[in-house]
Design a protein around this motif. Structure first.
Motif, PDB file in Angstrom:
ATOM      1  N   GLU A  84      42.923  35.087  47.810  1.00 24.99           N
ATOM      2  CA  GLU A  84      41.847  34.130  47.530  1.00 24.99           C
ATOM      3  C   GLU A  84      40.475  34.786  47.702  1.00 24.99           C
ATOM      4  O   GLU A  84      39.585  34.592  46.875  1.00 24.99           O
ATOM      5  CB  GLU A  84      41.959  32.918  48.450  1.00 24.99           C
ATOM      6  CG  GLU A  84      43.092  31.983  48.121  1.00 24.99           C
ATOM      7  CD  GLU A  84      43.215  30.856  49.130  1.00 24.99           C
ATOM      8  OE1 GLU A  84      42.264  30.625  49.919  1.00 24.99           O
ATOM      9  OE2 GLU A  84      44.269  30.207  49.133  1.00 24.99           O
ATOM     10  N   GLU A  85      40.320  35.554  48.767  1.00 24.67           N
ATOM     11  CA  GLU A  85      39.037  36.222  49.013  1.00 24.67           C
ATOM     12  C   GLU A  85      38.747  37.272  47.939  1.00 24.67           C
ATOM     13  O   GLU A  85      37.608  37.436  47.510  1.00 24.67           O
ATOM     14  CB  GLU A  85      39.015  36.859  50.402  1.00 24.67           C
ATOM     15  CG  GLU A  85      38.969  35.870  51.540  1.00 24.67           C
ATOM     16  CD  GLU A  85      37.729  34.985  51.492  1.00 24.67           C
ATOM     17  OE1 GLU A  85      36.624  35.471  51.140  1.00 24.67           O
ATOM     18  OE2 GLU A  85      37.866  33.782  51.781  1.00 24.67           O
ATOM     19  N   MET A  86      39.786  37.971  47.508  1.00 21.29           N
ATOM     20  CA  MET A  86      39.598  38.968  46.448  1.00 21.29           C
ATOM     21  C   MET A  86      39.165  38.292  45.152  1.00 21.29           C
ATOM     22  O   MET A  86      38.288  38.806  44.436  1.00 21.29           O
ATOM     23  CB  MET A  86      40.880  39.775  46.251  1.00 21.29           C
ATOM     24  CG  MET A  86      41.146  40.736  47.401  1.00 21.29           C
ATOM     25  SD  MET A  86      42.767  41.528  47.359  1.00 21.29           S
ATOM     26  CE  MET A  86      42.873  42.175  45.740  1.00 21.29           C
ATOM     27  N   MET A  87      39.726  37.125  44.864  1.00 16.31           N
ATOM     28  CA  MET A  87      39.331  36.381  43.659  1.00 16.31           C
ATOM     29  C   MET A  87      37.879  35.932  43.761  1.00 16.31           C
ATOM     30  O   MET A  87      37.144  36.004  42.774  1.00 16.31           O
ATOM     31  CB  MET A  87      40.251  35.177  43.449  1.00 16.31           C
ATOM     32  CG  MET A  87      41.685  35.538  43.072  1.00 16.31           C
ATOM     33  SD  MET A  87      41.777  36.478  41.539  1.00 16.31           S
ATOM     34  CE  MET A  87      41.315  35.227  40.362  1.00 16.31           C
ATOM     35  N   LYS A  88      37.456  35.521  44.914  1.00 15.66           N
ATOM     36  CA  LYS A  88      36.062  35.115  45.118  1.00 15.66           C
ATOM     37  C   LYS A  88      35.112  36.288  44.935  1.00 15.66           C
ATOM     38  O   LYS A  88      34.044  36.150  44.341  1.00 15.66           O
ATOM     39  CB  LYS A  88      35.867  34.520  46.519  1.00 15.66           C
ATOM     40  CG  LYS A  88      36.491  33.167  46.706  1.00 15.66           C
ATOM     41  CD  LYS A  88      36.276  32.704  48.144  1.00 15.66           C
ATOM     42  CE  LYS A  88      37.032  31.438  48.435  1.00 15.66           C
ATOM     43  NZ  LYS A  88      36.892  31.031  49.857  1.00 15.66           N
ATOM     44  N   LEU A  89      35.516  37.442  45.443  1.00 14.37           N
ATOM     45  CA  LEU A  89      34.663  38.620  45.325  1.00 14.37           C
ATOM     46  C   LEU A  89      34.557  39.118  43.890  1.00 14.37           C
ATOM     47  O   LEU A  89      33.548  39.716  43.508  1.00 14.37           O
ATOM     48  CB  LEU A  89      35.177  39.728  46.237  1.00 14.37           C
ATOM     49  CG  LEU A  89      35.048  39.470  47.738  1.00 14.37           C
ATOM     50  CD1 LEU A  89      35.765  40.550  48.521  1.00 14.37           C
ATOM     51  CD2 LEU A  89      33.576  39.398  48.135  1.00 14.37           C
ATOM     52  N   ARG A  90      35.585  38.904  43.093  1.00  4.15           N
ATOM     53  CA  ARG A  90      35.563  39.331  41.689  1.00  4.15           C
ATOM     54  C   ARG A  90      34.604  38.497  40.870  1.00  4.15           C
ATOM     55  O   ARG A  90      34.070  38.960  39.883  1.00  4.15           O
ATOM     56  CB  ARG A  90      36.957  39.241  41.098  1.00  4.15           C
ATOM     57  CG  ARG A  90      37.892  40.305  41.594  1.00  4.15           C
ATOM     58  CD  ARG A  90      39.236  40.228  40.924  1.00  4.15           C
ATOM     59  NE  ARG A  90      40.147  41.128  41.597  1.00  4.15           N
ATOM     60  CZ  ARG A  90      41.404  40.853  41.879  1.00  4.15           C
ATOM     61  NH1 ARG A  90      41.906  39.687  41.546  1.00  4.15           N
ATOM     62  NH2 ARG A  90      42.142  41.725  42.499  1.00  4.15           N
ATOM     63  N   ASN A  91      34.407  37.259  41.259  1.00  6.24           N
ATOM     64  CA  ASN A  91      33.541  36.344  40.469  1.00  6.24           C
ATOM     65  C   ASN A  91      32.107  36.499  40.790  1.00  6.24           C
ATOM     66  O   ASN A  91      31.502  36.918  41.554  1.00  6.24           O
ATOM     67  CB  ASN A  91      33.964  34.897  40.684  1.00  6.24           C
ATOM     68  CG  ASN A  91      35.344  34.652  40.129  1.00  6.24           C
ATOM     69  OD1 ASN A  91      35.752  35.326  39.197  1.00  6.24           O
ATOM     70  ND2 ASN A  91      36.030  33.702  40.699  1.00  6.24           N
TER      71      ASN A  91
END
Length: 91
Positions: A84-91
């Protein structure tokens, strides 16, 4: 090792069943105790002690069944949160 969806669902249902059984016993037993208290010693409401302390247990069962996150201390939970955190950082 991740749990299957069915295993997670079974655990959640088991927690909910435990909560409802505990709640039912809590209401029935404390109602009987209140009647006994009222008939025998109406000047001192000792029934409030089991109502309060058992109520804490019922509240904990409710939180486990409906509020708290499943397996918050498991490795699977950690991996999901990292994703989830990786997805947030990608955006």
């Amino acid at each position: 090792m991740s749990d299957s969806l069915r295993e997670r669902a079974e655990r959640r249902v088991d927690r909910k069943i435990k909560f409802y059984r505990n709640l039912k016993a809590y209401v029935i037993v404390n109602a009987v105790l209140a009647i006994i208290n009222w008939l025998c010693t109406p000047e001192f409401w000792w029934v409030m002690f089991p109502v309060f302390f058992w109520g804490i247990g019922v509240l904990v069962d409710f939180l486990k069944a409906y509020i708290l996150v499943d397996n918050w201390d498991s490795e699977d939970f950690r991996e999901r949160k990292i994703e989830e955190e990786m997805m947030k950082l990608r955006n």
